[in-house]
Scaffold this motif. Structure first.
Motif, mmCIF file in Angstrom:
data_model
loop_
_atom_site.group_PDB
_atom_site.id
_atom_site.type_symbol
_atom_site.label_atom_id
_atom_site.label_comp_id
_atom_site.label_asym_id
_atom_site.label_seq_id
_atom_site.Cartn_x
_atom_site.Cartn_y
_atom_site.Cartn_z
ATOM 1 N N ALA A 88 -26.892 3.898 -1.288
ATOM 2 C CA ALA A 88 -27.659 5.138 -1.235
ATOM 3 C C ALA A 88 -28.600 5.230 -2.436
ATOM 4 C CB ALA A 88 -26.727 6.346 -1.205
ATOM 5 N N LYS A 89 -28.100 4.943 -3.601
ATOM 6 C CA LYS A 89 -28.915 5.007 -4.816
ATOM 7 C C LYS A 89 -30.086 4.027 -4.713
ATOM 8 C CE LYS A 89 -28.874 3.191 -9.342
ATOM 9 N NZ LYS A 89 -28.128 2.399 -10.316
ATOM 10 N N GLU A 90 -29.758 2.806 -4.292
ATOM 11 C CA GLU A 90 -30.765 1.759 -4.183
ATOM 12 C C GLU A 90 -31.901 2.215 -3.261
ATOM 13 O OE1 GLU A 90 -31.797 -0.916 -6.119
ATOM 14 O OE2 GLU A 90 -29.742 -0.311 -6.566
ATOM 15 N N GLN A 91 -31.542 2.772 -2.099
ATOM 16 C CA GLN A 91 -32.550 3.147 -1.108
ATOM 17 C C GLN A 91 -33.390 4.339 -1.571
ATOM 18 O OE1 GLN A 91 -33.416 1.160 1.048
ATOM 19 N NE2 GLN A 91 -31.627 -0.175 0.856
ATOM 20 N N PHE A 92 -32.736 5.302 -2.225
ATOM 21 C CA PHE A 92 -33.524 6.445 -2.708
ATOM 22 C C PHE A 92 -34.451 6.028 -3.852
ATOM 23 C CE2 PHE A 92 -30.875 9.238 -0.165
ATOM 24 C CZ PHE A 92 -31.820 10.182 0.217
ATOM 25 N N LEU A 93 -33.971 5.124 -4.702
ATOM 26 C CA LEU A 93 -34.824 4.599 -5.775
ATOM 27 C C LEU A 93 -36.050 3.929 -5.182
ATOM 28 C CD1 LEU A 93 -32.636 2.926 -8.549
ATOM 29 C CD2 LEU A 93 -34.531 4.530 -8.849
ATOM 30 N N LYS A 94 -35.796 3.104 -4.171
ATOM 31 C CA LYS A 94 -36.883 2.357 -3.533
ATOM 32 C C LYS A 94 -37.901 3.328 -2.912
ATOM 33 C CE LYS A 94 -36.404 -1.811 -0.821
ATOM 34 N NZ LYS A 94 -35.427 -2.343 0.172
ATOM 35 N N SER A 95 -37.348 4.328 -2.218
ATOM 36 C CA SER A 95 -38.223 5.283 -1.533
ATOM 37 C C SER A 95 -39.057 6.089 -2.528
ATOM 38 C CB SER A 95 -37.375 6.206 -0.663
ATOM 39 O OG SER A 95 -38.211 7.070 0.053
ATOM 40 N N LEU A 96 -38.427 6.478 -3.643
ATOM 41 C CA LEU A 96 -39.191 7.215 -4.661
ATOM 42 C C LEU A 96 -40.279 6.337 -5.254
ATOM 43 C CD1 LEU A 96 -36.341 9.118 -6.545
ATOM 44 C CD2 LEU A 96 -38.268 10.183 -5.375
ATOM 45 N N LYS A 97 -39.937 5.074 -5.478
ATOM 46 C CA LYS A 97 -40.928 4.157 -6.055
ATOM 47 C C LYS A 97 -42.081 3.931 -5.092
ATOM 48 C CE LYS A 97 -38.183 1.739 -9.462
ATOM 49 N NZ LYS A 97 -37.108 0.746 -9.545
ATOM 50 N N GLU A 147 -43.911 15.667 1.405
ATOM 51 C CA GLU A 147 -43.714 14.425 0.659
ATOM 52 C C GLU A 147 -42.214 14.147 0.498
ATOM 53 O OE1 GLU A 147 -45.743 14.396 -3.101
ATOM 54 O OE2 GLU A 147 -44.957 12.419 -3.615
ATOM 55 N N ILE A 148 -41.460 15.204 0.169
ATOM 56 C CA ILE A 148 -40.017 15.031 0.002
ATOM 57 C C ILE A 148 -39.373 14.616 1.319
ATOM 58 C CG2 ILE A 148 -37.870 16.312 -0.418
ATOM 59 C CD1 ILE A 148 -39.183 17.639 -2.731
ATOM 60 N N ASP A 149 -39.821 15.241 2.416
ATOM 61 C CA ASP A 149 -39.290 14.856 3.727
ATOM 62 C C ASP A 149 -39.535 13.378 3.994
ATOM 63 O OD1 ASP A 149 -38.284 17.308 4.305
ATOM 64 O OD2 ASP A 149 -40.034 18.007 5.425
ATOM 65 N N LYS A 150 -40.709 12.910 3.572
ATOM 66 C CA LYS A 150 -41.051 11.514 3.807
ATOM 67 C C LYS A 150 -40.135 10.596 2.984
ATOM 68 C CE LYS A 150 -45.003 8.500 4.163
ATOM 69 N NZ LYS A 150 -46.263 8.155 3.504
ATOM 70 N N ILE A 151 -39.914 10.996 1.724
ATOM 71 C CA ILE A 151 -39.047 10.208 0.857
ATOM 72 C C ILE A 151 -37.653 10.118 1.478
ATOM 73 C CG2 ILE A 151 -37.844 10.238 -1.371
ATOM 74 C CD1 ILE A 151 -40.501 11.437 -2.516
ATOM 75 N N ILE A 152 -37.179 11.253 2.013
ATOM 76 C CA ILE A 152 -35.844 11.274 2.618
ATOM 77 C C ILE A 152 -35.791 10.383 3.851
ATOM 78 C CG2 ILE A 152 -34.187 12.726 3.852
ATOM 79 C CD1 ILE A 152 -35.038 15.012 1.973
ATOM 80 N N SER A 153 -36.796 10.521 4.725
ATOM 81 C CA SER A 153 -36.703 9.778 5.978
ATOM 82 C C SER A 153 -36.824 8.270 5.718
ATOM 83 C CB SER A 153 -37.750 10.255 6.984
ATOM 84 O OG SER A 153 -39.026 9.890 6.552
ATOM 85 N N ARG A 154 -37.615 7.907 4.715
ATOM 86 C CA ARG A 154 -37.756 6.486 4.390
ATOM 87 C C ARG A 154 -36.417 5.931 3.908
ATOM 88 N NH1 ARG A 154 -43.097 6.016 1.511
ATOM 89 N NH2 ARG A 154 -41.917 7.180 -0.010
ATOM 90 N N ALA A 155 -35.761 6.697 3.025
ATOM 91 C CA ALA A 155 -34.482 6.235 2.484
ATOM 92 C C ALA A 155 -33.433 6.187 3.585
ATOM 93 C CB ALA A 155 -34.043 7.151 1.353
ATOM 94 N N SER A 156 -33.394 7.231 4.409
ATOM 95 C CA SER A 156 -32.313 7.280 5.393
ATOM 96 C C SER A 156 -32.511 6.248 6.486
ATOM 97 C CB SER A 156 -32.187 8.682 5.979
ATOM 98 O OG SER A 156 -33.403 9.047 6.575
ATOM 99 N N GLU A 157 -33.748 5.928 6.777
ATOM 100 C CA GLU A 157 -33.981 4.874 7.762
ATOM 101 C C GLU A 157 -33.406 3.550 7.286
ATOM 102 O OE1 GLU A 157 -38.102 4.475 9.108
ATOM 103 O OE2 GLU A 157 -37.901 6.560 9.803
ATOM 104 N N SER A 158 -33.608 3.272 5.998
ATOM 105 C CA SER A 158 -33.078 2.011 5.468
ATOM 106 C C SER A 158 -31.560 2.068 5.404
ATOM 107 C CB SER A 158 -33.611 1.746 4.073
ATOM 108 O OG SER A 158 -34.937 2.150 3.972
#
Lengths: 481, 368
Positions: free
Chosen positions: A139-148, A461-472
């Motif tokens: 989870a951390k890895e994916q959220f980091l990636k999405s934020l980056k 933007e936050i929604d996008k960050i979330i959906s990107r992370a959760s998709e991965s």
């Protein structure tokens, strides 16, 4: 004791000039008083404004009202002492309130962002709560990636079972408002430099004449430091229409009797030399002046030859035996639609035409009108041509002559203001906190966000960050709690 | 199909959209709303096509007189932003663009009932002002690369201010508790004058010969009614005007119930009024004031001369600067800032049209 009193006075003056209430009053006063100058014609003949005032106050009162208005500076109000004072107060207000507020803004910018507890995130303006069936590290890895991927530079802090990600973007956008304030002051500075060290003059220069001065007013010449000459002036028209297409003058600059620069200027395309700029601004005919008829003469198939003639002069088309004599001129020739008679419809050179009497051995003389704007009228039988190039020496070019050493500051300030305003309204200071709590099998994610403007976009933007992370993470939508 | 036919179709579509939006306000039926939006989009597409065609047309018009021009130069000189007619058309286009953006962003159609009338009024104004619709040659002063950017950005700004005005007027009605509130009285007078001026121009239009119509704006503005040379006509029109404003004041508050029935909230209107200014202010400052000044400097060597057009745009700027500072720094909210938005748009109208009534200058849209 005395020092303290002084400090108090200073402080209250400071507070007065830093107050937003003053800014509001000054803006209202500037907007309101500016209206006066758009109604009363500025720097006009008294009679004009008295006539205007008579409409409001009646004929008898108008001169008195005019005098009162004139004393108040309304007739040249943007230069009046009180309007200038308001502009000065406006500037001081801008400076003082900017200095007053800047440290606070700077602290907000420089304040390091800290990780927040889950309960603090819950009180954020934007907040999301999610759970995932996945490990903490994933989870951390994916959220980091999405934020980056959204170009955030992320900080993190970890405790047992909890990872806190926090990041911010656009904090320096908070400075934009100061840039805008500064640019207004720079515009004032540029204007003051322009008034003090520059000049705004004019010069009416007849064709063929030179001048080493321009005029600020009819009695106030100002030395240019060189000589400017008008070689010719010309108005060009749209095809078959009297709408001007271009006003042009050819100017030459002379230094010590030597030509150093030559340029054809147009409206929107001036000549610049040694900090002084010559703008095409008007034109006109000189009264009681006799000019030269400039003709381009060519025998059939032969080279063109330019001749300069006076009214009554004759010329010969080389090698043909045909001679012509200039016997009439019209500044604006037209044929009356009803009577078919030729007449002149304007004193200005709208449609200049020259009448030439041609003589040829063994033939009767005949007279034809040749029009400058219609070169076809210059073709003679036998393929010879006589084109009317110009009636030279009777027009003058009206030049606006200015020197403004402050104008670069205006350009700089305009750029600064444009950039400042753009940042100020379209870039926001955004902060995001993401707390991830859980074990190897499932995690809870609390997301909080805050921004100083454009909240709706930030939420997207936050929604996008979330959906990107959760998709991965799970290849699908997160299970919302 | 020619561009003028397409313009007429789009004008018709906008007026139909206005009617549909108003019906939508009353019946609050989803299908009606979708129809209103569809008609607006259809009108917008037609108008965009018409603008493009007119641009191409004037590109060739320029080329005919200036065969040596390059593609970029002729494109810039051909931009259809040269006279009153073209600028009004472009104003309507910008207004609809911004309206559609807001409609999709806020997913609320009710605003259309306030913005489309502004578009319809502008279209009506085109006809009754007698502005020439022909493609005119570009006078030398306007032959500059700045023309396109200066006019384009100014008008997007004007249109954004127009949307803000629409939202602010709706806001004022929504928060009115009683008819004796000063804000509401102000609203009645301003809205009343708006309608009366247009009606007055309509009467001018009908009473003039077609030749005189071309100069309605310069010479005959409201001369058939309130500015008539006959005292009787002036008296009657004044009484009718006052009566109309009174009636509007008396009945206008009913709009509140209509608005309340929709999913419009004062908070949303307040935000739209602000957002539009947040878009309009930077564009107007950069495009209208700064580019105008830079252009003036490159054409005449003076970036600021306090001519009435310049001064009025500065007044407009002051009003919106005031709005922003009152709202963000002084913390003004609600009715007070809504009034500033209305006052700001009055200044916009004066900058755009009023100045040209009073005197002709370089911004007189080549009427001379």
């Amino acid at each position: 004791m005395e020092d303290k009193e002084k400090k108090d006075i200073f402080e209250s003056i400071w507070k007065f000039f830093a107050s937003v209430r003053l800014a509001i009053v000054v803006l209202i006063v500037l907007a309101g008083s500016s209206i006066i100058g758009t109604i009363v014609e500025q720097k006009a003949e008294p009679a004009k404004n008295i006539t205007l005032l008579a409409k409001f106050f009646g004929d008898s009162a108008a001169p008195t009202v005019y005098n009162i208005f004139a004393k108040l500076g309304f007739m040249d109000m943007y230069g009046s002492w009180w309007f200038t004072t308001f502009l000065a107060v406006f500037s001081v207000n801008l400076i003082v309130c900017s200095i007053d507020r800047f440290p606070k803004t700077w602290r907000v910018i420089k304040k390091p962002q800290k990780p927040l507890s889950d309960s603090a995130i819950k009180s954020m303006p934007i907040r999301k709560d999610l759970t995932f069936r996945t490990g903490l590290d994933t989870a951390k890895e994916q959220f980091l990636k999405s934020l980056k991927a959204s170009r955030y530079r992320v900080n993190e802090s970890s405790e047992e079972n909890t990872v806190r990600l926090y990041t911010q973007k656009g904090r320096y956008a908070r400075l934009a408002v100061y840039v805008v304030h500064l640019s207004i002051l720079l515009i004032f500075a540029g204007a003051i430099i322009g008034v003090r060290y520059g000049f705004k003059g004019y010069l009416n220069l007849p064709e063929g004449r030179s001048s080493s001065v321009a005029y600020i007013s009819p009695t106030e010449p100002i030395e240019l430091g060189f000589v400017v000459k008008c070689n010719w002036y010309d108005t060009q028209y749209y095809v078959d229409s009297d709408t001007p297409r271009e006003f042009q003058s050819e100017l030459s600059i002379f230094e010590n009797g030597k030509e150093v620069l030559k340029k054809t200027i147009e409206v929107n395309d001036p000549l610049k030399y040694k900090g002084i700029t010559f703008f095409q601004s008007s034109y006109g005919m000189m009264p009681d002046t006799v000019g030269y008829f400039v003709l381009d003469i060519a025998p059939a198939g032969g080279p063109e030859k330019r001749v300069w003639l006076r009214l009554g002069d004759s010329f010969e088309i080389p090698g043909t035996g045909i001679t012509g004599m200039i016997n009439d001129f019209s500044t604006a020739l037209t044929r009356d639609r009803d009577t078919g008679k030729l007449n002149t419809y304007s004193k200005n050179m709208v449609n200049p035409a020259v009448a030439i009497e041609f003589a040829e051995p063994g033939r009767d003389t005949y007279t034809g009108w040749i029009l400058k704007r219609y070169p076809d009228t210059g073709f003679l039988p036998g393929g010879h041509s006589v084109k009317f190039a110009d009636y030279w020496g009777v027009e003058y070019t009206g030049l606006q002559v200015t020197k403004d050493p402050g104008v670069w500051l205006i350009y700089l300030a305009s750029t600064l203001m444009g950039v400042g305003l753009y940042i100020c309204f379209f870039i926001s200071h955004k902060k995001i906190w993401i707390n991830i709590t859980g074990n190897k099998k499932s995690v809870r994610v609390a997301i909080g966000g805050s921004t100083n403007r454009n909240r709706i976009n930030f939420e997207k933007e936050i929604d996008k960050i979330i959906s990107r992370a959760s998709e991965s993470i799970e290849g699908g939508q997160p299970s919302k709690k | 199909m020619t561009s003028s036919v397409l313009f007429d179709i789009s004008a018709g579509a906008y007026i139909a959209a206005m009617i549909t939006y108003v019906i939508y306000l009353v019946v609050r039926n989803r299908t009606t709303g979708i129809v209103a939006t569809s008609i607006t989009i259809f009108g917008f597409v037609c108008q965009t096509a018409a603008l493009a065609m007119r641009w191409v047309h004037s590109y060739y018009f320029w080329m005919a007189s200036n065969p040596t021009s390059g593609f970029v130069e002729a494109t810039l000189r051909g931009a259809p932003l040269r006279n009153l007619y073209e600028s009004l058309i472009f104003f309507v286009w910008s207004l609809m663009l911004i309206h559609l953006i807001f409609e999709f962003k806020y997913k609320n159609r009710s605003l259309g009932a306030f913005v489309t009338p502004l578009a319809a009024l502008a279209l009506l104004f085109i006809d009754i002002s007698g502005a020439t619709k022909e493609i005119q040659p570009l006078i030398p002063a306007l032959q500059s690369n700045w023309l396109l950017f200066h006019v384009f950005l100014s008008f997007i700004g004007y249109a954004a201010f127009g949307v803000s005005f629409g939202a602010a007027t709706a806001y004022i009605v929504m928060v009115t508790e009683s008819k004796t509130e000063k804000t509401y009285i102000f609203w009645s007078i301003i809205t009343g004058i708006f309608i009366l001026v247009l009606v007055g121009m309509g009467i001018d239009f009908l009473s003039l010969s077609s030749a005189e119509r071309a100069e309605l704006f310069q010479n005959h503005f409201l001369k058939s009614t309130i500015r008539s040379s006959s005292g009787g006509v002036v008296a009657v029109s004044s009484i009718v005007s006052v009566a109309f404003i009174f009636l509007l004041w008396h009945l206008g508050i009913r709009l509140k119930k209509v608005l309340e029935g929709l999913n419009l909230t004062p908070a949303m209107l307040d935000e739209i009024a602000y957002k539009s200014i947040a878009v309009g202010f930077p564009l107007f400052t950069i495009g209208g004031l700064l580019m105008g000044a830079i252009w003036a400097n490159s054409a005449w060597g003076k970036y600021w001369t306090w001519d009435p057009k310049e001064t009025w745009s500065l007044i407009t700027w002051f009003v919106y600067a005031l709005y922003l500072h009152a709202r963000f720094v002084a913390g003004w909210r609600g009715k007070r800032v809504a009034i500033l938005s209305v006052v700001g748009f009055i200044a916009v109208i004066f900058t755009y049209l009023g100045v040209n009534l009073v005197l002709s200058g370089l911004h007189a849209y080549g009427s001379g």
